[in-house]
Design a protein around this motif. Structure first.
Motif, PDB file in Angstrom:
ATOM      1  N   UNK A 176      -7.482  -6.828  -7.697  1.00  0.00           N
ATOM      2  CA  UNK A 176      -6.243  -5.929  -9.088  1.00  0.00           C
ATOM      3  C   UNK A 176      -5.663  -5.051  -8.165  1.00  0.00           C
ATOM      4  N   UNK A 177      -5.199  -5.070  -7.295  1.00  0.00           N
ATOM      5  CA  UNK A 177      -4.273  -4.333  -6.698  1.00  0.00           C
ATOM      6  C   UNK A 177      -2.647  -4.534  -6.617  1.00  0.00           C
ATOM      7  N   UNK A 178      -1.796  -3.546  -6.243  1.00  0.00           N
ATOM      8  CA  UNK A 178      -0.094  -4.449  -5.720  1.00  0.00           C
ATOM      9  C   UNK A 178      -0.015  -2.837  -4.963  1.00  0.00           C
ATOM     10  N   UNK A 179       1.063  -3.493  -3.926  1.00  0.00           N
ATOM     11  CA  UNK A 179       1.194  -2.887  -2.332  1.00  0.00           C
ATOM     12  C   UNK A 179       2.885  -3.457  -2.354  1.00  0.00           C
ATOM     13  N   UNK A 180       3.651  -2.038  -2.365  1.00  0.00           N
ATOM     14  CA  UNK A 180       4.673  -2.253  -3.269  1.00  0.00           C
ATOM     15  C   UNK A 180       5.433  -1.209  -1.809  1.00  0.00           C
ATOM     16  N   UNK A 181       6.434  -1.744  -0.845  1.00  0.00           N
ATOM     17  CA  UNK A 181       7.187  -0.879  -0.530  1.00  0.00           C
ATOM     18  C   UNK A 181       6.547   0.214   0.535  1.00  0.00           C
ATOM     19  N   UNK A 182       5.900  -0.593   1.464  1.00  0.00           N
ATOM     20  CA  UNK A 182       4.700  -0.347   2.066  1.00  0.00           C
ATOM     21  C   UNK A 182       5.065   0.138   3.614  1.00  0.00           C
ATOM     22  N   UNK A 183       5.614   0.352   4.300  1.00  0.00           N
ATOM     23  CA  UNK A 183       5.541   0.268   6.026  1.00  0.00           C
ATOM     24  C   UNK A 183       4.418   0.712   7.233  1.00  0.00           C
ATOM     25  N   UNK A 190       1.291  -4.434   3.699  1.00  0.00           N
ATOM     26  CA  UNK A 190      -0.114  -4.652   2.222  1.00  0.00           C
ATOM     27  C   UNK A 190      -1.635  -3.886   2.852  1.00  0.00           C
ATOM     28  N   UNK A 191      -2.130  -5.094   3.827  1.00  0.00           N
ATOM     29  CA  UNK A 191      -3.340  -4.776   3.792  1.00  0.00           C
ATOM     30  C   UNK A 191      -3.498  -5.116   5.591  1.00  0.00           C
ATOM     31  N   UNK A 192      -3.902  -4.674   6.435  1.00  0.00           N
ATOM     32  CA  UNK A 192      -3.988  -5.406   7.533  1.00  0.00           C
ATOM     33  C   UNK A 192      -6.353  -5.141   8.177  1.00  0.00           C
ATOM     34  N   UNK A 193      -6.659  -6.267   8.278  1.00  0.00           N
ATOM     35  CA  UNK A 193      -7.594  -6.053   8.748  1.00  0.00           C
ATOM     36  C   UNK A 193      -8.174  -7.027  10.065  1.00  0.00           C
ATOM     37  N   UNK A 194      -8.589  -5.354  10.493  1.00  0.00           N
ATOM     38  CA  UNK A 194      -9.593  -6.270  12.095  1.00  0.00           C
ATOM     39  C   UNK A 194     -10.662  -6.556  12.192  1.00  0.00           C
ATOM     40  N   UNK A 195     -11.598  -7.419  12.665  1.00  0.00           N
ATOM     41  CA  UNK A 195     -12.895  -7.538  12.463  1.00  0.00           C
ATOM     42  C   UNK A 195     -13.296  -7.602  11.437  1.00  0.00           C
ATOM     43  N   UNK A 202     -10.393 -11.011  -1.489  1.00  0.00           N
ATOM     44  CA  UNK A 202      -9.245 -10.609  -1.518  1.00  0.00           C
ATOM     45  C   UNK A 202      -8.981 -10.851  -2.820  1.00  0.00           C
ATOM     46  N   UNK A 203      -8.299 -10.842  -3.939  1.00  0.00           N
ATOM     47  CA  UNK A 203      -8.637 -10.992  -4.738  1.00  0.00           C
ATOM     48  C   UNK A 203      -7.163 -10.858  -5.509  1.00  0.00           C
ATOM     49  N   UNK A 204      -6.584 -11.459  -7.023  1.00  0.00           N
ATOM     50  CA  UNK A 204      -5.636 -10.618  -7.398  1.00  0.00           C
ATOM     51  C   UNK A 204      -5.015  -9.888  -7.404  1.00  0.00           C
ATOM     52  N   UNK A 205      -4.089  -9.936  -6.291  1.00  0.00           N
ATOM     53  CA  UNK A 205      -3.029  -9.137  -5.646  1.00  0.00           C
ATOM     54  C   UNK A 205      -1.615  -9.262  -5.725  1.00  0.00           C
ATOM     55  N   UNK A 206      -0.567  -7.768  -5.651  1.00  0.00           N
ATOM     56  CA  UNK A 206       0.822  -7.955  -5.886  1.00  0.00           C
ATOM     57  C   UNK A 206       1.033  -7.189  -4.570  1.00  0.00           C
ATOM     58  N   UNK A 207       1.871  -8.393  -3.903  1.00  0.00           N
ATOM     59  CA  UNK A 207       3.297  -7.689  -2.608  1.00  0.00           C
ATOM     60  C   UNK A 207       4.282  -8.072  -2.856  1.00  0.00           C
ATOM     61  N   UNK A 208       4.871  -6.993  -2.783  1.00  0.00           N
ATOM     62  CA  UNK A 208       6.832  -6.711  -2.649  1.00  0.00           C
ATOM     63  C   UNK A 208       7.065  -5.387  -1.876  1.00  0.00           C
ATOM     64  N   UNK A 261       3.457  -7.767  13.041  1.00  0.00           N
ATOM     65  CA  UNK A 261       2.911  -8.796  12.030  1.00  0.00           C
ATOM     66  C   UNK A 261       2.019  -8.800  10.766  1.00  0.00           C
ATOM     67  N   UNK A 262       2.911  -9.761   9.666  1.00  0.00           N
ATOM     68  CA  UNK A 262       1.580  -9.314   8.913  1.00  0.00           C
ATOM     69  C   UNK A 262       2.627  -8.773   7.446  1.00  0.00           C
ATOM     70  N   UNK A 263       3.863  -8.704   7.124  1.00  0.00           N
ATOM     71  CA  UNK A 263       4.497  -7.756   6.758  1.00  0.00           C
ATOM     72  C   UNK A 263       3.487  -7.521   5.232  1.00  0.00           C
ATOM     73  N   UNK A 264       2.929  -8.614   4.387  1.00  0.00           N
ATOM     74  CA  UNK A 264       2.083  -8.519   3.622  1.00  0.00           C
ATOM     75  C   UNK A 264       0.547  -8.456   3.846  1.00  0.00           C
ATOM     76  N   UNK A 265       0.153  -8.977   4.812  1.00  0.00           N
ATOM     77  CA  UNK A 265      -1.413  -9.444   5.335  1.00  0.00           C
ATOM     78  C   UNK A 265      -1.055  -9.451   6.466  1.00  0.00           C
TER      79      UNK A 265
END
Length: 65
Positions: free
Chosen positions: A13-20, A27-32, A38-44, A51-55
């Motif tokens: 239940x989260x939004x990730x908008x205009x992040x650098x 938006x989200x980076x996951x290492x190990x 990851x549920x009900x997410x919005x990326x723009x 790499x991974x502009x959104x995830x």
């Protein structure tokens, strides 16, 4: 949002908008991660230099998107 060596990761239940990101996952980076949900997410408009502009997922065993 960067997660490293995460266990039982939950992002919902989260939004990730205009992040650098200088590295990965504008938006989200996951290492190990052992398990993640990851549920009900919005990326723009997210941008990541490596790499991974959104995830971006690296070395993750069980991630449910």
């Amino acid at each position: 949002m960067l997660f490293q060596k995460s266990h039982n990761l939950l992002v919902e239940d989260s939004s990730f908008i205009n992040n650098l990101a200088d590295r990965m996952g504008g938006g989200i980076g996951v290492e190990v991660s052992n398990f993640g949900l990851l549920r009900n997410l919005y990326f723009n408009g997210n941008i990541a230099r490596f790499g991974g502009n959104s995830i971006k997922l690296e070395n993750c065993e069980h991630i449910i998107v």
